[in-house]
Design an enzyme around this catalytic site. Structure first.
Site, PDB file in Angstrom:
ATOM      1  N   HIS A   1       0.860  -1.181   0.000  1.00 35.22           N
ATOM      2  CA  HIS A   1       0.000   0.000   0.000  1.00 35.22           C
ATOM      3  C   HIS A   1       0.895   1.228   0.000  1.00 35.22           C
ATOM      4  O   HIS A   1       2.115   1.141   0.204  1.00 35.22           O
ATOM      5  CB  HIS A   1      -0.890   0.040   1.254  1.00 35.22           C
ATOM      6  CG  HIS A   1      -2.021  -0.934   1.239  1.00 35.22           C
ATOM      7  ND1 HIS A   1      -1.847  -2.272   1.534  1.00 35.22           N
ATOM      8  CD2 HIS A   1      -3.350  -0.781   0.957  1.00 35.22           C
ATOM      9  CE1 HIS A   1      -3.017  -2.896   1.433  1.00 35.22           C
ATOM     10  NE2 HIS A   1      -3.944  -2.028   1.095  1.00 35.22           N
TER      11      HIS A   1
ATOM     12  N   LYS B   1       0.367   4.129   4.835  1.00 36.36           N
ATOM     13  CA  LYS B   1      -0.474   3.146   5.527  1.00 36.36           C
ATOM     14  C   LYS B   1       0.433   2.219   6.341  1.00 36.36           C
ATOM     15  O   LYS B   1       1.162   1.400   5.798  1.00 36.36           O
ATOM     16  CB  LYS B   1      -1.291   2.334   4.530  1.00 36.36           C
ATOM     17  CG  LYS B   1      -2.241   1.342   5.243  1.00 36.36           C
ATOM     18  CD  LYS B   1      -3.171   0.639   4.284  1.00 36.36           C
ATOM     19  CE  LYS B   1      -3.958  -0.460   4.997  1.00 36.36           C
ATOM     20  NZ  LYS B   1      -4.731   0.041   6.149  1.00 36.36           N
TER      21      LYS B   1
END
Lengths: 342, 342
Positions: free
Chosen positions: A225, A229
């Site tokens: 990601h 994140k």
């Protein structure tokens, strides 16, 4: 190994993912605050719409497209903007009003060459009633902030406004209770990526139906990601939980999180333009004697899947309202079960 | 692209996949034709066996292994041999008798250091009754040839012998009818790769529950098998059918069949030692705008998965018989639903 023969992720190719609509003359679509717009100028506000006919029932005759008014709260956020654009592409009638705490030049923003009047959220309680009156078939889509989830749901329910809640967070139990008590039509789902929901549901069904089917198998999980994140994705956790029910010993701290942009591009295959917003997942299973392997991947670039899923949810909700369905509160599984409506 | 970080197929490593059991002194295990073996010499024939206790119910105490007599018809074929070996590894009691049209030296063959007497299939009707008498809990596993399927089923049913039919082909409708009419316990499945059946079932459930969920997506399918297999695999056809229900337009003639050994090794990643017997499948889905992709792979080398699945099926059938289940005829889905029995 088989994927070596498949082209790299299509989004990696330097093509424009979405065609730009040709420019149309600017139309004064903003509704003045507190004043119902004159009927003549509201050609886009159809008091009733054609019900979608099941395509398969009329051979060779394309079913009329489903269309109804949709208000995206808020068009100024990235998700809201993507949903508004997807809604226009799908032939829905984007109401030229939205709300946002952001300062916008001249109190307007542009979506697909349409001017959208942006009001402060504090004015929504005052403005929405006239919007509802003007567009009786209106459905609201909410992509705001977690702190606004419950207050917004309260307002939609108070006004009898069916809505799709795309915003995550807030008090989810309270959200569900509010909607159920108000007997309002709504789709609530923290995951609007319809096809990812379908994949996860298939895994959950497999795990529930066939417990221990993969006992002894080894599992490797990798997810990538955007660097901001920090935690393991909720979807990865949910899929791992399925594999655990399928008999595999695996701890969440064994998930390989790829967050280094260089590794993401060169090893994982994330297109550079999507480094700031992507969700790539890979699950690899190997039998105890090493002669069998399974692999599942789901790779998402950008937010198009969520925007399209949200439009599907809105269309689904519209058909439920039109058919007077007794059930009111839905999730993406319900949307999936309905089948394709486009 | 994510698979690039996963090691090449484990079976590609040059390791011995199965440990050889240490040699035991040769025991005269062959039962003379037509003569019941003396009780003293039949230490391995236990008239009753310990029921398997659910492992989870007794904390810290390993449940006794499920064990019962199993006759593999035929041990001389490659699948039969693999099943016989897997059965011994799993702690089942391999009956030292089998049948085969093949000429075997001294009418015997060796499985895991056990001598198995091989008789001509024409003698099975004469020999099996005494085997059944000696091993009342016997379960037969059939891996013979398509032409023998119905005749063998007839015989097992006539003798009241529960069986697992691994042989494909024959008249399947007649096979099912024979078993149902005779009220015999049996597991019949053309696909004994339990985990592949689980994957396929998950796809079928997804397609049935969520029709059209992947409308507009593009599908690419590749499968690799030994060069002698000319047609598209049945599993690939079944999975493609699921994707069609999921809304994808795809024709079977679009499946890419890889049969060139060089391409299989260098591109597909099939280990050289498994070129003559493997089943690699890859399905790649791409969203209309190219921002989302899904990939599913199932890669099998050799026949271990089928042998293990067959043993699972036999164990499952045994527990059904012991519990006096009213249902008699089962398939691999039933075996999967039961959960892990080892």
């Amino acid at each position: 190994m088989l994927s070596a023969t498949i082209a790299a992720h299509p989004a990696a190719a330097a093509t424009t993912l979405r065609q730009r609509h040709s420019l149309r003359p600017c139309q004064p679509l903003c509704v003045p605050i507190g004043v119902a717009a004159p009927t003549r100028g509201m050609a886009t506000a159809r008091p009733s719409v054609v019900k979608a006919l099941a395509r398969k029932n009329i051979k060779g005759v394309p079913a009329p497209k489903l269309s109804f008014p949709i208000l995206v709260n808020s068009c100024t956020g990235k998700m809201g903007k993507a949903v508004a654009e997807a809604a226009v592409s799908a032939g829905l009638q984007l109401v030229p009003v939205s709300f946002s705490a952001m300062e916008v030049p001249d109190g307007k923003c542009e979506i697909c060459d349409r001017e959208i009047c942006i009001h402060d959220p504090s004015e929504s309680e005052k403005i929405l009633p006239s919007i509802v009156k003007e567009y009786p078939d209106l459905i609201v889509v909410d992509y705001t902030v977690p702190d606004a989830v419950n207050a917004n749901a309260d307002l939609y329910c108070k006004l009898g406004l069916p809505f799709v809640m795309g915003t995550t967070g807030g008090d989810r139990q309270l959200l569900h209770k509010t909607v159920q008590d108000a007997n309002i039509y709504a789709v609530i789902s923290p995951q609007m990526g319809k096809q990812v929901v379908a994949f996860l549901a298939a895994m959950e069904i497999m795990a529930e139906q066939f417990p221990g089917a993969f006992s002894g198998y080894k599992l490797e999980v990798m997810e990538s990601h955007q660097a901001t994140k920090l935690d393991v994705s909720g979807t990865a956790k949910a899929v791992v939980s399925c594999f655990q029910k399928l008999g595999i010993s695996f701890d969440l701290d064994e998930v390989k999180l790829v967050r280094d942009p260089e590794e993401q591009v060169t090893v994982v295959g994330v297109p550079e333009e999507h480094l700031a917003g992507h969700a790539f997942h890979m699950y690899h299973l190997t039998s105890p004697d090493g002669t069998v392997s399974f692999e599942f991947q789901h790779n998402v670039c950008g937010r198009s899947i969520y925007a399209e899923g949200t439009v599907d949810a809105a269309m689904f909700l519209y058909t439920k309202i039109q058919s007077g369905a007794s059930k009111k509160l839905y999730d993406m599984i319900d949307v999936l079960r309905e089948g394709n409506m486009r």
